[in-house]
Design a protein around this motif. Structure first.
Motif, PDB file in Angstrom:
ATOM      1  N   ILE A   1       0.852  -1.187   0.000  1.00  6.10           N
ATOM      2  CA  ILE A   1       0.000   0.000   0.000  1.00  6.10           C
ATOM      3  C   ILE A   1       0.887   1.235   0.000  1.00  6.10           C
ATOM      4  CG2 ILE A   1      -1.749   1.270   1.297  1.00  6.10           C
ATOM      5  CD1 ILE A   1      -2.580  -1.548   2.429  1.00  6.10           C
ATOM      6  N   ALA A   2       0.588   2.156  -0.929  1.00  5.53           N
ATOM      7  CA  ALA A   2       1.398   3.352  -1.065  1.00  5.53           C
ATOM      8  C   ALA A   2       0.500   4.558  -1.317  1.00  5.53           C
ATOM      9  CB  ALA A   2       2.399   3.185  -2.206  1.00  5.53           C
ATOM     10  N   VAL A   3       1.114   5.720  -1.282  1.00  2.48           N
ATOM     11  CA  VAL A   3       0.409   6.972  -1.564  1.00  2.48           C
ATOM     12  C   VAL A   3       1.290   7.748  -2.532  1.00  2.48           C
ATOM     13  CG1 VAL A   3      -0.350   9.176  -0.583  1.00  2.48           C
ATOM     14  CG2 VAL A   3      -0.688   7.055   0.703  1.00  2.48           C
ATOM     15  N   ASN A   4       0.714   8.189  -3.631  1.00  3.30           N
ATOM     16  CA  ASN A   4       1.499   8.979  -4.572  1.00  3.30           C
ATOM     17  C   ASN A   4       1.887  10.306  -3.926  1.00  3.30           C
ATOM     18  OD1 ASN A   4       2.772  10.016  -6.813  1.00  3.30           O
ATOM     19  ND2 ASN A   4       0.875  10.554  -7.889  1.00  3.30           N
ATOM     20  N   GLY A   5       3.181  10.513  -3.766  1.00  2.00           N
ATOM     21  CA  GLY A   5       3.658  11.764  -3.180  1.00  2.00           C
ATOM     22  C   GLY A   5       3.432  11.870  -1.680  1.00  2.00           C
ATOM     23  N   GLY A   6       3.143  10.756  -1.013  1.00  2.00           N
ATOM     24  CA  GLY A   6       2.921  10.819   0.432  1.00  2.00           C
ATOM     25  C   GLY A   6       3.372   9.549   1.106  1.00  2.00           C
ATOM     26  N   ARG A   7       3.101   9.467   2.384  1.00  2.00           N
ATOM     27  CA  ARG A   7       3.481   8.291   3.167  1.00  2.00           C
ATOM     28  C   ARG A   7       2.219   7.541   3.578  1.00  2.00           C
ATOM     29  NH1 ARG A   7       8.743   7.995   5.265  1.00  2.00           N
ATOM     30  NH2 ARG A   7       7.879   6.426   6.660  1.00  2.00           N
ATOM     31  N   ALA A   8       2.115   6.290   3.146  1.00  2.00           N
ATOM     32  CA  ALA A   8       0.941   5.482   3.484  1.00  2.00           C
ATOM     33  C   ALA A   8       0.869   5.226   4.987  1.00  2.00           C
ATOM     34  CB  ALA A   8       0.986   4.162   2.727  1.00  2.00           C
ATOM     35  N   ASP A   9       2.028   5.007   5.609  1.00  2.00           N
ATOM     36  CA  ASP A   9       1.986   4.701   7.050  1.00  2.00           C
ATOM     37  C   ASP A   9       1.341   5.842   7.839  1.00  2.00           C
ATOM     38  OD1 ASP A   9       4.215   6.341   6.561  1.00  2.00           O
ATOM     39  OD2 ASP A   9       5.471   5.382   8.071  1.00  2.00           O
ATOM     40  N   ARG A  10       1.702   7.075   7.488  1.00  2.00           N
ATOM     41  CA  ARG A  10       1.152   8.213   8.237  1.00  2.00           C
ATOM     42  C   ARG A  10      -0.298   8.490   7.853  1.00  2.00           C
ATOM     43  NH1 ARG A  10       6.383  11.939   7.572  1.00  2.00           N
ATOM     44  NH2 ARG A  10       7.773  10.668   8.838  1.00  2.00           N
ATOM     45  N   LEU A  11      -0.575   8.486   6.552  1.00  2.00           N
ATOM     46  CA  LEU A  11      -1.940   8.789   6.105  1.00  2.00           C
ATOM     47  C   LEU A  11      -2.937   7.808   6.692  1.00  2.00           C
ATOM     48  CD1 LEU A  11      -3.673  10.572   4.129  1.00  2.00           C
ATOM     49  CD2 LEU A  11      -3.410   8.714   2.478  1.00  2.00           C
ATOM     50  N   LEU A  12      -2.549   6.557   6.773  1.00  2.00           N
ATOM     51  CA  LEU A  12      -3.481   5.513   7.201  1.00  2.00           C
ATOM     52  C   LEU A  12      -3.224   5.037   8.636  1.00  2.00           C
ATOM     53  CD1 LEU A  12      -3.315   3.478   3.857  1.00  2.00           C
ATOM     54  CD2 LEU A  12      -5.144   5.020   4.567  1.00  2.00           C
ATOM     55  N   GLY A  13      -2.237   5.610   9.284  1.00  2.00           N
ATOM     56  CA  GLY A  13      -1.959   5.233  10.676  1.00  2.00           C
ATOM     57  C   GLY A  13      -1.527   3.785  10.831  1.00  2.00           C
ATOM     58  N   LEU A  14      -0.624   3.335   9.963  1.00  2.00           N
ATOM     59  CA  LEU A  14      -0.259   1.920   9.931  1.00  2.00           C
ATOM     60  C   LEU A  14       1.009   1.629  10.711  1.00  2.00           C
ATOM     61  CD1 LEU A  14      -0.890   1.255   6.135  1.00  2.00           C
ATOM     62  CD2 LEU A  14      -2.477   0.975   8.054  1.00  2.00           C
ATOM     63  N   SER A  15       1.061   0.448  11.292  1.00  2.00           N
ATOM     64  CA  SER A  15       2.296  -0.082  11.860  1.00  2.00           C
ATOM     65  C   SER A  15       2.300  -1.597  11.639  1.00  2.00           C
ATOM     66  CB  SER A  15       2.407   0.272  13.349  1.00  2.00           C
ATOM     67  OG  SER A  15       1.297  -0.227  14.048  1.00  2.00           O
ATOM     68  N   ILE A  16       3.413  -2.248  12.001  1.00  2.00           N
ATOM     69  CA  ILE A  16       3.505  -3.697  11.812  1.00  2.00           C
ATOM     70  C   ILE A  16       2.337  -4.377  12.534  1.00  2.00           C
ATOM     71  CG2 ILE A  16       4.944  -5.757  12.186  1.00  2.00           C
ATOM     72  CD1 ILE A  16       6.163  -3.752  10.238  1.00  2.00           C
ATOM     73  N   GLY A  17       1.610  -5.213  11.844  1.00  2.00           N
ATOM     74  CA  GLY A  17       0.488  -5.926  12.439  1.00  2.00           C
ATOM     75  C   GLY A  17      -0.873  -5.283  12.183  1.00  2.00           C
ATOM     76  N   SER A  18      -0.899  -4.047  11.657  1.00  2.00           N
ATOM     77  CA  SER A  18      -2.187  -3.449  11.274  1.00  2.00           C
ATOM     78  C   SER A  18      -2.856  -4.347  10.239  1.00  2.00           C
ATOM     79  CB  SER A  18      -1.975  -2.060  10.653  1.00  2.00           C
ATOM     80  OG  SER A  18      -1.392  -1.163  11.560  1.00  2.00           O
ATOM     81  N   THR A  19      -4.172  -4.444  10.299  1.00  2.00           N
ATOM     82  CA  THR A  19      -4.861  -5.338   9.367  1.00  2.00           C
ATOM     83  C   THR A  19      -5.055  -4.673   8.007  1.00  2.00           C
ATOM     84  OG1 THR A  19      -6.993  -4.593  10.166  1.00  2.00           O
ATOM     85  CG2 THR A  19      -6.079  -6.570  11.194  1.00  2.00           C
ATOM     86  N   ALA A  20      -5.008  -5.513   6.985  1.00  2.00           N
ATOM     87  CA  ALA A  20      -5.284  -5.099   5.602  1.00  2.00           C
ATOM     88  C   ALA A  20      -6.095  -6.234   4.998  1.00  2.00           C
ATOM     89  CB  ALA A  20      -3.985  -4.882   4.840  1.00  2.00           C
ATOM     90  N   GLU A  21      -7.402  -6.037   4.903  1.00  2.00           N
ATOM     91  CA  GLU A  21      -8.281  -7.136   4.518  1.00  2.00           C
ATOM     92  C   GLU A  21      -8.875  -6.929   3.138  1.00  2.00           C
ATOM     93  OE1 GLU A  21     -11.077  -7.111   7.739  1.00  2.00           O
ATOM     94  OE2 GLU A  21      -9.798  -8.413   8.963  1.00  2.00           O
ATOM     95  N   ILE A  22      -9.016  -8.036   2.439  1.00  2.00           N
ATOM     96  CA  ILE A  22      -9.645  -7.986   1.115  1.00  2.00           C
ATOM     97  C   ILE A  22     -11.152  -7.808   1.302  1.00  2.00           C
ATOM     98  CG2 ILE A  22     -10.014  -9.237  -1.040  1.00  2.00           C
ATOM     99  CD1 ILE A  22      -7.484 -10.871  -0.337  1.00  2.00           C
ATOM    100  N   LEU A  23     -11.709  -6.802   0.651  1.00  2.00           N
ATOM    101  CA  LEU A  23     -13.152  -6.572   0.748  1.00  2.00           C
ATOM    102  C   LEU A  23     -13.881  -7.498  -0.209  1.00  2.00           C
ATOM    103  CD1 LEU A  23     -13.180  -2.693   0.950  1.00  2.00           C
ATOM    104  CD2 LEU A  23     -13.930  -4.286   2.729  1.00  2.00           C
ATOM    105  N   ALA A  24     -15.049  -7.957   0.213  1.00  2.00           N
ATOM    106  CA  ALA A  24     -15.886  -8.746  -0.690  1.00  2.00           C
ATOM    107  C   ALA A  24     -16.164  -7.908  -1.930  1.00  2.00           C
ATOM    108  CB  ALA A  24     -17.189  -9.125   0.013  1.00  2.00           C
ATOM    109  N   ALA A  25     -16.332  -8.586  -3.052  1.00  2.00           N
ATOM    110  CA  ALA A  25     -16.406  -7.900  -4.341  1.00  2.00           C
ATOM    111  C   ALA A  25     -17.514  -6.853  -4.388  1.00  2.00           C
ATOM    112  CB  ALA A  25     -16.596  -8.922  -5.463  1.00  2.00           C
ATOM    113  N   ASP A  26     -18.596  -7.052  -3.605  1.00  2.00           N
ATOM    114  CA  ASP A  26     -19.702  -6.096  -3.665  1.00  2.00           C
ATOM    115  C   ASP A  26     -19.673  -5.111  -2.498  1.00  2.00           C
ATOM    116  OD1 ASP A  26     -20.177  -7.848  -1.669  1.00  2.00           O
ATOM    117  OD2 ASP A  26     -22.217  -8.392  -2.273  1.00  2.00           O
ATOM    118  N   ALA A  27     -18.570  -5.067  -1.790  1.00  2.00           N
ATOM    119  CA  ALA A  27     -18.529  -4.180  -0.614  1.00  2.00           C
ATOM    120  C   ALA A  27     -18.428  -2.719  -1.062  1.00  2.00           C
ATOM    121  CB  ALA A  27     -17.346  -4.558   0.275  1.00  2.00           C
TER     122      ALA A  27
END
Lengths: 249, 249, 249
Positions: free
Chosen positions: B223-249
């Motif tokens: 996960i990335a951000v064009n011209g930004g930091r994904a960790d800061r924008l999304l508040g991520l650290s090691i172990g944060s969840t990243a789940e696949i959404l159901a196709a109709d979500a």
């Protein structure tokens, strides 16, 4: 092998330029950065760290040691031979503890003032321009006499044999003191960061979140927290005191 | 080549001491630090990272893998041979995902428990004292049988094949998940950091400041951000969840 | 020698993977990371840094230069030969200042567009997949013509010869500008971070806490503070302006 002990920082061009000089001047001799983050500009704390970590390397190692707040000033540039290792760096106390231990071991050290100068010597980067070429020459077998003259190094007699201060904080937040494990009673408690710290043999032998001390893999008393960061829990930085408590305290 | 996968940190003496051992024990064999900042003390997240990055190295590579929160405790020390590569490290799940993929590929792995012990083994730095000498011996052609006995490694069967968590955050703030690109539908959206993240082929194909996911150069969903930091924008650290959404979500 | 000038960061797998490619493709050629933290995604600021630091390396050096925000887009991949050194990297201005100085020195540079492509080219890591193999081939003596076709590089004529901005901040908080010392009068004062900065020959020649500028060991005007961090004291980051004040200001 040439081993780098510096406060140049991991980032930036400094280590790379020094490695480039060593690779060019002593082809085929491995150059390894041991510390690039020795206590910045603090030869005293660095001296205890260097003495503990240099002793791990075999005879024949050349240690390029640059913690040099006086660069550009009048301090001399030294070569020291002690216990079969060569040390190259500034005369500012950085070698004091290593010298003292070598003398205590009755293997007296020899010292030379570097007389050689490079064609171009920058005012601010003697590590690259002066110390690295000298270390490379020693590593390829040249003798100190070809580039330096015998001298008696300045001594720092008022520094203790073991320093009750934090001299390094690592990646995990563990805080190394300048005290050797052999200088501290196995059951001693330390006063550090406003807390009383007891010893423990391993991380897994104390509850999560509890600080403890142990003798690290290079023989220094080190303060850690199981599952946490000692530096943050105890508010430690380079130079924070870590004192042995009297047995009945 | 010997490749280091560790959580020792870039700073401090740990990588340097391990490289010094490797250089001395396996002269002429290049030693390269791949990760010095694998998830600290987290063998599970590290296992997904290791499996993705080890696969990039050719057969014959020796991988020295140390994410070892149990050092000093009872965990065993292993050599694994899988898909032509040797792995050396602790038995704590670090090799689980790599082993599983090797087995799935019908190139069954072999495993040994390291029986050799060095003359001096510190309690806290088996990377330097135990694993590095073993890796060096394998790199210079000694067989596992000369220092270890065949064993069946502990398995961690409840770990998923792909982990919907952040397993690494890089210099740019990009956040790698433990999911392979091949395990995620090309158009899938992810739920991560309270946002819905759509895929994009390159940084330059999304507006500045927008998060997106793509398959990184080692096959992991990142996960990335064009011209930004994904960790800061999304508040991520090691172990944060990243789940696949159901196709109709 | 192959020298790396990148914004890959020290952490993570990027430098290690590139070094692994170089070690495999050009065995025995030393590979040294000079900057792993060039201004991230900023070819303009990086161009001034590269020109100053590349000039320090002898003829025959291959510089692998990757500050490449356009990776995955349409920018071309270049080889440049200038003053006896080879440069490999993206066509985005990174080589502009080096090219201009080589031309000024009447040793005209040659340029090629890389036509060779690896069997597998990731979208996001051309440093590893494209530029590193090309650098390795040049380092082992292959000619540019075997993998590239002669071209005229894009020029960035509106960029100044010397850049009155911060282009690098080091471990100590020292802030390098994109101005060569030879382009600034020895007594000039700079406006930077809301302060007027005067020159000084060495750290020890100004009072503690005072900012000053000097010409660093690679010829760039650099702003420092004796016993402090210039970046924090002056609120500096990459791209902050540092302007020469008129003599009577």
């Amino acid at each position: 092998m040439i081993v780098l002990f510096t406060d140049f920082g991991l980032a930036g061009p400094y280590i790379g330029q020094v490695i480039a000089v060593l690779t060019r001047e002593a082809p085929g001799v491995p150059a390894v950065s041991l510390f690039a983050d020795a206590p910045a500009g603090q030869p005293k704390q660095s001296a205890y760290l260097l003495a503990a970590y240099a002793a791990w390397f075999p005879a024949g190692t050349v240690l390029l040691c640059v913690v040099d707040p006086g660069v550009g000033g009048a301090r001399r540039a030294l070569i020291v031979e002690a216990e079969g290792r060569f040390y190259v760096g500034p005369e500012n106390g950085l070698f004091e503890i290593m010298l003292r231990r070598a003398a205590f071991a009755r293997r007296e050290a020899q010292c030379w003032e570097i007389a050689w100068r490079p064609p171009v010597l920058s005012a601010s980067f003697h590590g690259r321009d002066l110390f690295a070429p000298v270390a490379a020459r020693l590593a390829r077998g040249e003798t100190p006499e070809t580039m330096a003259r015998s001298t008696v190094p300045a001594r720092f007699a008022d520094w203790p044999d073991d320093l009750g201060e934090i001299v390094y904080i690592d990646h995990y937040g563990n805080a190394m003191t300048g005290m050797r494990g052999e200088a501290v009673a196995a059951a001693a408690r330390l006063a550090c960061g406003g807390r009383t710290i007891a010893p423990a043999p391993t991380f897994s032998s104390v509850p999560p979140g509890m600080p403890f001390w142990y003798v690290n893999s290079n023989g220094l008393v080190e303060i850690a927290v199981n599952g946490g960061r000692a530096d943050r829990l105890l508010g430690l930085s380079i130079g924070s005191t870590a004192e042995i408590l009297a047995a009945d305290a």
